[in-house]
Design an enzyme around this catalytic site. Structure first.
Site, mmCIF file in Angstrom:
data_model
loop_
_atom_site.group_PDB
_atom_site.id
_atom_site.type_symbol
_atom_site.label_atom_id
_atom_site.label_comp_id
_atom_site.label_asym_id
_atom_site.label_seq_id
_atom_site.Cartn_x
_atom_site.Cartn_y
_atom_site.Cartn_z
ATOM 1 N N HIS A 268 0.860 -1.192 -0.031
ATOM 2 C CA HIS A 268 -0.001 0.037 -0.099
ATOM 3 C C HIS A 268 1.016 1.286 -0.011
ATOM 4 C CE1 HIS A 268 -3.715 2.260 1.112
ATOM 5 N NE2 HIS A 268 -2.757 3.042 1.736
ATOM 6 N N GLU A 269 1.776 1.312 0.884
ATOM 7 C CA GLU A 269 2.776 2.500 0.924
ATOM 8 C C GLU A 269 3.619 2.509 -0.200
ATOM 9 O OE1 GLU A 269 1.643 4.769 3.085
ATOM 10 O OE2 GLU A 269 0.474 3.313 4.513
ATOM 11 N N HIS A 272 1.875 4.376 -2.891
ATOM 12 C CA HIS A 272 1.879 5.883 -2.611
ATOM 13 C C HIS A 272 3.283 6.417 -3.240
ATOM 14 C CE1 HIS A 272 -1.860 6.889 -0.725
ATOM 15 N NE2 HIS A 272 -1.745 5.800 0.293
ATOM 16 N N GLU A 298 -4.392 7.891 -3.121
ATOM 17 C CA GLU A 298 -4.868 6.413 -2.510
ATOM 18 C C GLU A 298 -5.253 5.623 -3.695
ATOM 19 O OE1 GLU A 298 -5.670 4.146 0.612
ATOM 20 O OE2 GLU A 298 -4.710 6.224 0.373
#
Length: 504
Positions: A268-269, A272, A298
């Site tokens: 997830h990060e 980003h 996001e």
């Protein structure tokens, strides 16, 4: 060089200096949440407030307003999506917002955010909402003051939401989320009634932290996060921050008896971070080098986490490596059993551990609660009870402890009111973008099975990253997919995937 170009150079030089101050703020926050000793919190609050004051003075310098007024009617502003037009348009908008906020309020908000995160971390560890209540009450009051300073017609939530989703409205967000909720509820019910339950105990075996870090970094690098321009550290609540060109920091947390928490937070990060690394470095500090909105940001993290990282094709490539990394935990596990476990769907207490089907219900709860706090329909003292009521209503679960309930998220302690809806918007945008990428790039599953992820990364860079803020989130979705934002793509993808998994 004519006078307009000279003025434009003054503007860009000025805002690049403000960007340096912002990057210092980011570094202070990264250090606070990863390396700083607990006792350093009070002075860190002073440091952060001081730098925030400097940045605000830079952002509200009357000279900047004069320069932007001069440029607004110049030929440099004629093409609103061109380099100079994008810069002038967005800086004028941001200048108008910042000049409405008193510097004292900006410094107070910054100080309260640092103090609040420290108090939150201790209160969560002690499972003690009462210890957190006073600073949260202070933060809610400060955010109301900020909303009043910025001005609003309908709800104080609107100007706070605008910080994260420029041009978006609370009314539209509520409409979008209600449509999504209405489509999700029957899907969640059908899955529950299917009677099928993956063996999630597979994920609760022992996964050593050092092996989790190594495997997570391997996966993040495979999906094209550049570790020569970034790093991974541990924290209480995972996040990603960009300290400047070629310096993107990822964080995660480790639970040796829950595989998904660390691994999927890394993906997830990293999503980003891939977006941050894809922004034009030569435009850093200018709107042409900044992300569109948090919903679009996001969308990048959720796309890599869910559409890619929870796909069967991804694990057809990565599962042998996972077995090598965790031989005791996964040596006797089949790939299909593992795939089922990481895609288990059931109502849960923790947002960051929620499956991709029920996740948006967690967001709806937070959106409704923070909106009620700002509109004086709910007091901070009554927040824990309201939290439990909504969790029972939407998900049929309630936490017996505050640390897994109202204290689980860091956002409110940091003053991030209006932030939560961007998670749901990200899920919607990610589904639309991924669907279009499948049309444009052919068989993505076949590429993932071969461990090939660069084509998708380059498509995202070309379609989204390189444009900076040239287009709004809504305009970007229309340009890429030919359709406005809708819940339909996400519901379609979830229905197909989980229909197969649960025999629907």
């Amino acid at each position: 060089m004519n006078s307009y170009e000279e003025t434009y150079d003054l503007v860009t030089s000025h805002v690049r200096e403000a960007a340096i101050l912002e990057s210092i703020q980011e570094l202070l926050e990264w250090d606070e949440r990863t390396k700083m000793p607990a006792a350093g919190g009070n002075y860190r609050a002073d440091q952060a407030a001081y730098v925030a004051g400097l940045e605000h003075r830079k952002q509200t310098d009357p000279r900047l307003g004069e320069w932007l007024t001069e440029l607004a009617e110049s030929p440099l502003a004629a093409d609103q999506s061109g380099d100079t037009g994008t810069v002038i348009r967005h800086l004028r908008r941001e200048y108008d917002k910042q000049t409405r906020k008193p510097q004292k309020l900006v410094e107070e908000l910054t100080r309260a955010a640092v103090e609040g995160q420290q108090i939150w971390a201790a209160a969560r560890k002690a499972n003690n909402f009462a210890a957190f209540q006073p600073i949260l009450e202070k933060m809610v009051d400060l955010k109301k003051q900020e909303a009043a300073a910025l001005g609003f017609e309908t709800t104080p939530y609107d100007p706070l939401l605008d910080d994260y989703e420029p041009g978006e409205s609370t009314e539209n967000i509520a409409h979008v989320l209600s449509n999504l909720r209405d489509a999700l509820v029957p899907l969640v019910q059908a899955i529950a009634e299917s009677g099928q339950r993956p063996d999630v105990s597979i994920l609760e075996r022992t996964y050593p932290a050092d092996a989790q870090e190594s495997f997570g970094k391997q996966a993040a690098a495979a999906i094209c996060f550049d570790f020569t321009a970034g790093r991974l550290d541990s924290t209480d609540h995972p996040f990603c921050c960009m300290l400047g060109p070629n310096d993107v920091r990822l964080t995660t947390r480790y639970d040796e008896h829950w595989f998904s928490d660390c691994f999927f937070s890394i993906l997830h990060e990293a999503g980003h971070g891939i977006y941050d690394q894809g922004l034009p470095a030569e435009h850093y500090g200018l709107p042409t080098g900044e992300y569109v909105s948090l919903g679009i940001h996001e969308s990048q993290s959720r796309l890599w986490e869910n559409q890619v990282g929870r796909s069967r094709a991804f694990w057809e490539h990565f599962f042998p490596s996972a077995q090598q990394a965790f031989p005791q935990a996964l040596g006797d596990v089949t790939r299909e059993a593992f795939y089922g476990a990481i895609n288990d769907v059931r109502p849960s207490l923790i947002r960051v551990e929620a499956d991709e089907v029920t996740y948006n219900l967690h967001i709806l709860i937070r959106f409704e609660l923070e909106k009620a706090l700002l509109e004086d329909q709910l007091s901070v003292a009554d927040l824990p009870g309201a939290w439990d009521e909504k969790y029972m209503h939407y998900l049929g679960v309630a936490s017996p402890t505050a640390d897994d309930g109202v204290l689980q998220d860091v956002h409110w302690s940091a003053g991030l009111f209006g932030y939560f809806p961007t998670y749901a918007l990200g899920n919607l945008y990610s589904a639309q973008f991924f669907g279009q990428a499948q049309e444009d790039l052919g068989d993505l599953d076949a590429q993932f099975r071969r461990g090939e992820f660069s084509n998708l990364r380059e498509w995202l860079r070309e379609k989204i990253h390189r444009h900076g803020k040239r287009y709004s989130a809504a305009e970007l979705a229309e340009r890429i997919t030919g359709k406005p934002l809708s819940h339909q793509a996400l519901i379609q993808q979830l229905s197909v995937k989980y229909g197969e998994l649960y025999g629907l």
